[in-house]
Design a protein around this motif. Sequence first.
Motif: not given
Length: 156
Positions: A19-34
């Motif tokens: 796709p032309a552009f990603a919608e963006g993402f938000s994930v939280t790692d195993a240490k709690g950082k977003v």
Amino acid sequence: MLKHRIAYLLICLSLLSLPAFAEGFSVTDAKGKVHNLSDYKGKWVLVNFWATWCPPCLEEIPDLIALHDAHKGKDLEVIGIAMDYQSPKYVVEFADSMFVTYPIVLGNSKIAAQIGSIQGLPTTYLFNPEGKMVAHNVGALTRKAVESYIAAKNKK
């Protein structure tokens, strides 16, 4: 050498279906950082879906560590998303035993849907500094292939 060329070719060929552009993402790692895609504006972002039981995934981890360590805080960020696991504790301990220095996210289908389809493991997505998804690869990837791809794009 042939392995690097094949990986680079696969990345280039995959551009046709992105796709032309990603919608963006938000994930939280195993240490709690977003981690939000928008937080990395101005940097390349490599998102790697993997599993502890996957031989090609394990093969590429040292190169992903080297890639992350060489570019951390400068021009590229690596995020690993563990899929198909039995326990979060096992994934964290496994990543620690492999000396993984990049953030590890405990993935699921909802997280994967934010980024792209997972046709097999490992699957890697690459976002350019503007946040546009520019490549994806199914199968093991090397540091050299990623750096060569980025260098070619930066020349344009």
